[in-house]
Design an enzyme around this catalytic site. Structure first.
Site, PDB file in Angstrom:
ATOM      1  N   ARG A   1       0.868  -1.188   0.000  1.00 28.90           N
ATOM      2  CA  ARG A   1       0.000   0.000   0.000  1.00 28.90           C
ATOM      3  C   ARG A   1       0.897   1.228   0.000  1.00 28.90           C
ATOM      4  O   ARG A   1       1.669   1.425   0.947  1.00 28.90           O
ATOM      5  CB  ARG A   1      -0.934   0.000   1.216  1.00 28.90           C
TER       6      ARG A   1
ATOM      7  N   HIS B   1      -7.206   1.012  -6.524  1.00 26.31           N
ATOM      8  CA  HIS B   1      -7.401   0.112  -5.375  1.00 26.31           C
ATOM      9  C   HIS B   1      -7.981  -1.203  -5.904  1.00 26.31           C
ATOM     10  O   HIS B   1      -9.127  -1.563  -5.634  1.00 26.31           O
ATOM     11  CB  HIS B   1      -8.354   0.777  -4.377  1.00 26.31           C
TER      12      HIS B   1
ATOM     13  N   GLN C   1      -9.685  -3.962  -3.666  1.00 27.08           N
ATOM     14  CA  GLN C   1     -11.036  -3.567  -3.225  1.00 27.08           C
ATOM     15  C   GLN C   1     -12.052  -3.850  -4.319  1.00 27.08           C
ATOM     16  O   GLN C   1     -13.172  -4.285  -4.035  1.00 27.08           O
ATOM     17  CB  GLN C   1     -11.043  -2.078  -2.880  1.00 27.08           C
TER      18      GLN C   1
ATOM     19  N   ASP D   1     -17.176   7.017  -1.860  1.00 24.43           N
ATOM     20  CA  ASP D   1     -15.974   6.813  -1.056  1.00 24.43           C
ATOM     21  C   ASP D   1     -15.711   8.131  -0.336  1.00 24.43           C
ATOM     22  O   ASP D   1     -16.306   9.169  -0.684  1.00 24.43           O
ATOM     23  CB  ASP D   1     -14.805   6.444  -1.991  1.00 24.43           C
TER      24      ASP D   1
ATOM     25  N   CYS E   1     -16.222   1.410   0.217  1.00 22.59           N
ATOM     26  CA  CYS E   1     -15.093   0.559   0.617  1.00 22.59           C
ATOM     27  C   CYS E   1     -14.751   0.706   2.091  1.00 22.59           C
ATOM     28  O   CYS E   1     -14.075  -0.159   2.654  1.00 22.59           O
ATOM     29  CB  CYS E   1     -13.883   0.854  -0.258  1.00 22.59           C
TER      30      CYS E   1
ATOM     31  N   ARG F   1     -13.226  -8.734   1.027  1.00 28.87           N
ATOM     32  CA  ARG F   1     -11.792  -8.486   0.827  1.00 28.87           C
ATOM     33  C   ARG F   1     -11.015  -9.775   1.102  1.00 28.87           C
ATOM     34  O   ARG F   1     -10.096 -10.121   0.362  1.00 28.87           O
ATOM     35  CB  ARG F   1     -11.300  -7.373   1.767  1.00 28.87           C
TER      36      ARG F   1
HETATM   37  N1  NVA Z   1      -9.922   6.630  -1.387  1.00 25.97           N
HETATM   38  C1  NVA Z   1      -9.602   6.209  -0.042  1.00 25.97           C
HETATM   39  C2  NVA Z   1      -9.753   4.726   0.090  1.00 25.97           C
HETATM   40  C3  NVA Z   1      -9.498   4.198   1.464  1.00 25.97           C
HETATM   41  C4  NVA Z   1      -9.584   2.710   1.554  1.00 25.97           C
HETATM   42  C5  NVA Z   1      -8.189   6.647   0.315  1.00 25.97           C
HETATM   43  O1  NVA Z   1      -7.302   6.528  -0.534  1.00 25.97           O
HETATM   44  O2  NVA Z   1      -7.985   7.126   1.434  1.00 25.97           O
HETATM   45  N1   CP Z   2     -11.202  -0.308   2.202  1.00 25.81           N
HETATM   46  C1   CP Z   2      -9.948  -0.294   2.676  1.00 25.81           C
HETATM   47  O1   CP Z   2      -8.972  -0.491   1.940  1.00 25.81           O
HETATM   48  O2   CP Z   2      -9.854  -0.094   4.016  1.00 25.81           O
HETATM   49  P1   CP Z   2      -8.512   0.096   4.863  1.00 25.81           P
HETATM   50  O3   CP Z   2      -7.953   1.447   4.513  1.00 25.81           O
HETATM   51  O4   CP Z   2      -8.958   0.002   6.278  1.00 25.81           O
HETATM   52  O5   CP Z   2      -7.544  -0.991   4.489  1.00 25.81           O
END
Ligand code: NVA
Ligand code: CP
Length: 307
Positions: free
Chosen positions: A101, A128, A131, A224, A264, A292
């Protein structure tokens, strides 16, 4: 040839469907396959916070007979003294796969180019894809066939979730609609890629600025957070500019009867979605979060079989 999963269109429609079929099988019995028995280790690296990704990969790797090695870049050399390529060359001698990540998609590309083990995007600024496997699995479970169905994403159209909906929906042959203000439109090259993939798979891509026009008749409505990780300094501007894209009961009422709501998570109730929608009968966000686990296990099984 090692396969990586850096963006949703790294899979063909047949491959995406095969992984979703496998996820459905693994969901029936979590402990039926052990490709990581030994046990082998999978490195799961975080440059950003996480609950779902961290837990679902850790549990999923254990279910598959392996050991998860959760690494925070805050206390590793990656991102500080060491390049992604050098980190990958160290890890590949000891682990079966790498999940990362991070911020820039280019970092994932650099890591994948420098290693012989599969690299999986656990979220980047641009995409992502893990997801989306979970989301597509949830849509299949609740609504049936993906191809030909209409999904509308509202909010930050340049976010990782919106852009993964463009690509993954196009791979699945869905009609993908993105509703956002012009300043939050998806990246043009991603839209071009999605349109090319959609044309092959019988889907379509449409960009809207009007949220009602975008949601009318949709089978699935998705949003989101308006403030993705790394965008915190733009928070007040985003809350102001994206206010018209909130998913509330009135907007959901314009979707097709029985339309599904997905998010998500983590969610900001009262901002991108009202509590009555996310906690209401059309919401499948808890199934989505559980999926997931099943979707990523299927992905790992699939990638390890090709490594
Ligand atoms: N768009 C959000 C997704 C979190 C799982 C982010 O990048 O923070
Ligand atoms: N949806 C998702 O990726 O959640 P987290 O940021 O908690 O991993």
């Amino acid at each position: 040839m090692t396969r990586h999963f850096l963006r949703d269109d790294d899979l063909t429609q047949a491959e995406q469907s095969e992984i979703l079929d496998l996820a459905i099988e693994l969901k029936k019995d979590r402990f039926q396959v052990k490709p990581l028995a030994g046990p082998q280790t999978v490195a799961v690296i975080f440059d950003k916070s996480s609950t779902r990704t961290r837990v679902s990969f850790a549990v999923g790797i254990a279910d598959l007979g392996g050991v998860p090695l959760i690494i925070s870049t805050a206390n590793s050399q990656l991102g500080g003294k060491e390049t992604a390529t050098d980190t990958a060359r160290v890890l590949e001698r000891q682990v079966a796969a790498i999940v990362w990540r991070t911020f820039a998609q280019s970092g994932l590309e650099e890591m994948a180019a420098g290693t012989t083990v599969p690299v999986v995007n656990g979220l980047s600024d641009d995409f992502h894809p893990c997801q989306l496997l979970a989301d597509l699995l949830t849509i299949r479970e609740h609504r049936g066939a993906l191809a030909g169905s209409t999904v509308t994403f509202l909010g930050d159209g340049a976010s990782n979730m919106a852009q993964s909906y463009l690509l993954a929906g196009a791979v699945a042959g869905m009609h993908v609609r993105i509703a956002s203000p012009g300043a939050f439109a998806p990246t043009a090259s991603v839209v071009d890629d999605a349109r090319r993939v959609a044309a092959v798979n019988g889907g379509s891509i449409e960009l809207f600025t009007d949220p009602v026009a975008a949601v009318t008749g949709a089978d699935v409505v998705v949003t989101d957070t308006w403030v993705s990780m790394g965008k915190e300094d733009e928070k007040s501007k985003r809350l102001r500019d994206l206010g018209a894209y909130r998913v509330d009961a009135e907007l959901m009422g314009t979707a097709s009867p029985g339309a599904l709501f997905l998010h998500c998570l983590p969610a900001d109730r009262g901002f991108e979605v009202t509590a009555d929608v996310i906690d209401g009968p059309q919401s499948a966000v808890w199934d989505e979060a559980e999926n997931r686990l099943h979707a990523q296990k299927a992905l790992l099984v699939w990638l390890l079989a090709r490594a």
